[in-house]
Every structure is written in structure tokens, then in C-alpha cells.
Design a protein around this motif. Sequence first.
Motif, mmCIF file in Angstrom:
data_model
loop_
_atom_site.group_PDB
_atom_site.id
_atom_site.type_symbol
_atom_site.label_atom_id
_atom_site.label_comp_id
_atom_site.label_asym_id
_atom_site.label_seq_id
_atom_site.Cartn_x
_atom_site.Cartn_y
_atom_site.Cartn_z
ATOM 1 N N PRO A 109 0.825 -1.229 0.123
ATOM 2 C CA PRO A 109 0.011 0.133 0.120
ATOM 3 C C PRO A 109 0.882 1.423 0.134
ATOM 4 O O PRO A 109 1.919 1.358 0.772
ATOM 5 C CB PRO A 109 -0.744 -0.025 1.301
ATOM 6 C CG PRO A 109 0.022 -0.930 2.127
ATOM 7 C CD PRO A 109 0.954 -1.650 1.303
ATOM 8 N N TYR A 110 0.230 2.252 -0.760
ATOM 9 C CA TYR A 110 1.104 3.494 -0.753
ATOM 10 C C TYR A 110 0.173 4.728 -1.147
ATOM 11 O O TYR A 110 -0.710 4.567 -1.993
ATOM 12 C CB TYR A 110 2.216 3.418 -1.902
ATOM 13 C CG TYR A 110 3.313 4.384 -1.765
ATOM 14 C CD1 TYR A 110 4.223 4.419 -1.064
ATOM 15 C CD2 TYR A 110 3.150 5.455 -2.707
ATOM 16 C CE1 TYR A 110 5.254 5.354 -0.878
ATOM 17 C CE2 TYR A 110 4.192 6.498 -2.651
ATOM 18 C CZ TYR A 110 5.024 6.564 -1.703
ATOM 19 O OH TYR A 110 6.015 7.618 -1.740
ATOM 20 N N PRO A 111 0.334 5.821 -0.472
ATOM 21 C CA PRO A 111 1.532 6.354 0.136
ATOM 22 C C PRO A 111 1.482 5.777 1.587
ATOM 23 O O PRO A 111 0.728 5.449 2.312
ATOM 24 C CB PRO A 111 1.058 7.846 0.164
ATOM 25 C CG PRO A 111 -0.084 8.202 -0.808
ATOM 26 C CD PRO A 111 -0.646 6.913 -1.034
ATOM 27 N N ALA A 112 2.578 6.023 1.968
ATOM 28 C CA ALA A 112 3.128 5.223 3.267
ATOM 29 C C ALA A 112 4.472 5.762 4.057
ATOM 30 O O ALA A 112 5.312 6.548 3.028
ATOM 31 C CB ALA A 112 3.051 3.804 3.331
ATOM 32 N N ARG A 113 4.744 6.010 5.216
ATOM 33 C CA ARG A 113 5.817 6.478 5.632
ATOM 34 C C ARG A 113 6.419 8.039 5.236
ATOM 35 O O ARG A 113 7.383 8.371 4.732
ATOM 36 C CB ARG A 113 7.135 5.439 5.112
ATOM 37 C CG ARG A 113 6.841 3.800 5.833
ATOM 38 C CD ARG A 113 7.997 3.042 4.977
ATOM 39 N NE ARG A 113 7.558 2.816 3.737
ATOM 40 C CZ ARG A 113 6.654 2.161 3.200
ATOM 41 N NH1 ARG A 113 5.680 1.514 3.997
ATOM 42 N NH2 ARG A 113 6.692 2.246 1.767
ATOM 43 N N ARG A 114 5.208 8.830 5.564
ATOM 44 C CA ARG A 114 5.429 9.999 5.252
ATOM 45 C C ARG A 114 6.737 10.710 5.994
ATOM 46 O O ARG A 114 7.058 10.407 7.335
ATOM 47 C CB ARG A 114 4.344 10.893 5.541
ATOM 48 C CG ARG A 114 4.448 12.411 5.745
ATOM 49 C CD ARG A 114 4.619 12.867 4.045
ATOM 50 N NE ARG A 114 3.332 12.710 3.409
ATOM 51 C CZ ARG A 114 2.324 13.567 3.226
ATOM 52 N NH1 ARG A 114 2.167 14.758 3.848
ATOM 53 N NH2 ARG A 114 1.223 13.145 2.335
ATOM 54 N N GLY A 115 7.515 11.472 5.055
ATOM 55 C CA GLY A 115 8.603 12.067 5.814
ATOM 56 C C GLY A 115 10.092 11.159 5.500
ATOM 57 O O GLY A 115 11.067 11.338 6.216
ATOM 58 N N PHE A 116 9.777 9.963 4.788
ATOM 59 C CA PHE A 116 11.012 9.258 4.326
ATOM 60 C C PHE A 116 11.153 9.025 2.915
ATOM 61 O O PHE A 116 10.154 9.081 2.197
ATOM 62 C CB PHE A 116 10.907 8.001 5.038
ATOM 63 C CG PHE A 116 10.876 8.024 6.768
ATOM 64 C CD1 PHE A 116 12.132 8.102 7.298
ATOM 65 C CD2 PHE A 116 9.729 8.219 7.428
ATOM 66 C CE1 PHE A 116 12.007 8.084 8.728
ATOM 67 C CE2 PHE A 116 9.643 8.302 8.679
ATOM 68 C CZ PHE A 116 10.916 8.211 9.354
ATOM 69 N N GLU A 117 12.302 8.727 2.531
ATOM 70 C CA GLU A 117 12.779 8.312 1.076
ATOM 71 C C GLU A 117 13.529 6.968 1.031
ATOM 72 O O GLU A 117 14.227 7.064 1.665
ATOM 73 C CB GLU A 117 13.580 9.293 0.216
ATOM 74 C CG GLU A 117 13.185 10.847 0.619
ATOM 75 C CD GLU A 117 12.330 10.941 -0.861
ATOM 76 O OE1 GLU A 117 12.561 10.746 -1.674
ATOM 77 O OE2 GLU A 117 11.297 11.823 -0.549
#
Length: 221
Positions: A109-117
Motif C-alpha cells: 500500500p502507498y502512500p506510506a511512511r510520510r517523511g521518508f525516502e
Amino acid sequence: LHLSLTTKVRPGRVDKRIWLLDDENTVYSQHEVSGMSGPMNLGHHAMLRFPDAPGSGLISTSPFVYAQVFPEAFELPEKLGYSSLKPGAEFKSLEKVPTLTGQFADLTPYPARRGFEDLVMLVSDAEEPFAWTAVSFPKERFVWFALKDPRILRETVFWLSNGGRHYPPWNSRHVNVMGLEEVTSNFHFGLAESARKNPISQKGFPTCLRLNSRKPLVVPY
């Protein structure tokens, strides 16, 4: 549409052809590389912007035979860049990828892990007649997909870009975006790193193609 480019750095020619067919929501693309010799890494760099809701898109792929998180620090905290996945971690399923905290992330699932690349690479199964990458958007009721020949484009790179670059010119603004890149390459490295021996090629997975000036390379997509 037929476009042609005569190259100078490595003398040769690239012909690009794009077809659209009636009653199909599909873009057919083909590149023909001729007159060149030596190693080359190459690929398509499709970018998708996802609806701003966690898990609005569902990622799936054809079978892959190897998968790994980018082996180095993809972003550096001292430079205001942050990643969440464990560098160099190998995995067998997109649903269970090791993170820096010792836990696991589900990349489907995406978007996920806001604030990361983050950056990961999958090696497609070259025994299959074709390989594919897809993103389904259930709420919007459509699917985006890419088809490729896994003997020509051996790997798939996922660039998970969700605001993890807090430095200029990004300034945390590049969010809910994913690169779904069909390549033959050593991750996102250039020609030198892909043409020389590297951990991926030493496992038996090519990270570059060998061009023959007498035999054009045709890349369908």
C-alpha cells in the motif's frame, strides 16, 4: 510517432516509436538502439503521483527472483534526508521488508511512511514470457500497469518518495510520489557502477546490456 536521435558521446542512433490504438487506454513504446557497442545500463523512469490518502494505491508485480533495499544510506540525517528501510536488506515479499527499527514494512500500500525516502530493487524472473508492475487505485476504479521483456529489462526499481528530503530544493514538498522504473542497472547508479562487477551482478543478475554495433537492441515497453 517516430523520433530519431543521432548520438555523439557514444556514436550511434536511437529510434523511438510510440503507438496509440483505437479503444485502448494503452501507450505502446519501443526504443531501438543501433550502431553502438559496449556496456550500457538503461531503463524507463515512470513516476506516479498518488491520491493524498494512506494506501490509496496497491502495488503488485510479476514474480521476482531477488529483491533488496538500496545497500547504502539512501538519505543522510545530517543532510536533512531520512530513510526508513534497512540498507542492504534482502526480502522475498513486498509485504515484509526490514526497516531500520527492526520491524517490517508492507510496501504494497502507498502512500506510506510520510517523511521518508527509500529505494528498493526487484530482479524479474527471466524465465517468464513477460514481466509486469501494476498499481491499482480502488477508490478511483482504475489500474496503472507496465509490461516489459524481463530478458531486456531485468530489474525494477521502486523510488518511494514521500517528503523525506527536507533540504532544498525539495523542502519536504515531494510527497505521495513513487517511481516505478523498469531497468537493467545496478539500482540508480550510473554506467560505471553498473558495468563493473557489483554485488548484484556477482549474484548472476545482469546490471548492464552489451551492445553490438551490428545488431540493434530493441526495447519494447
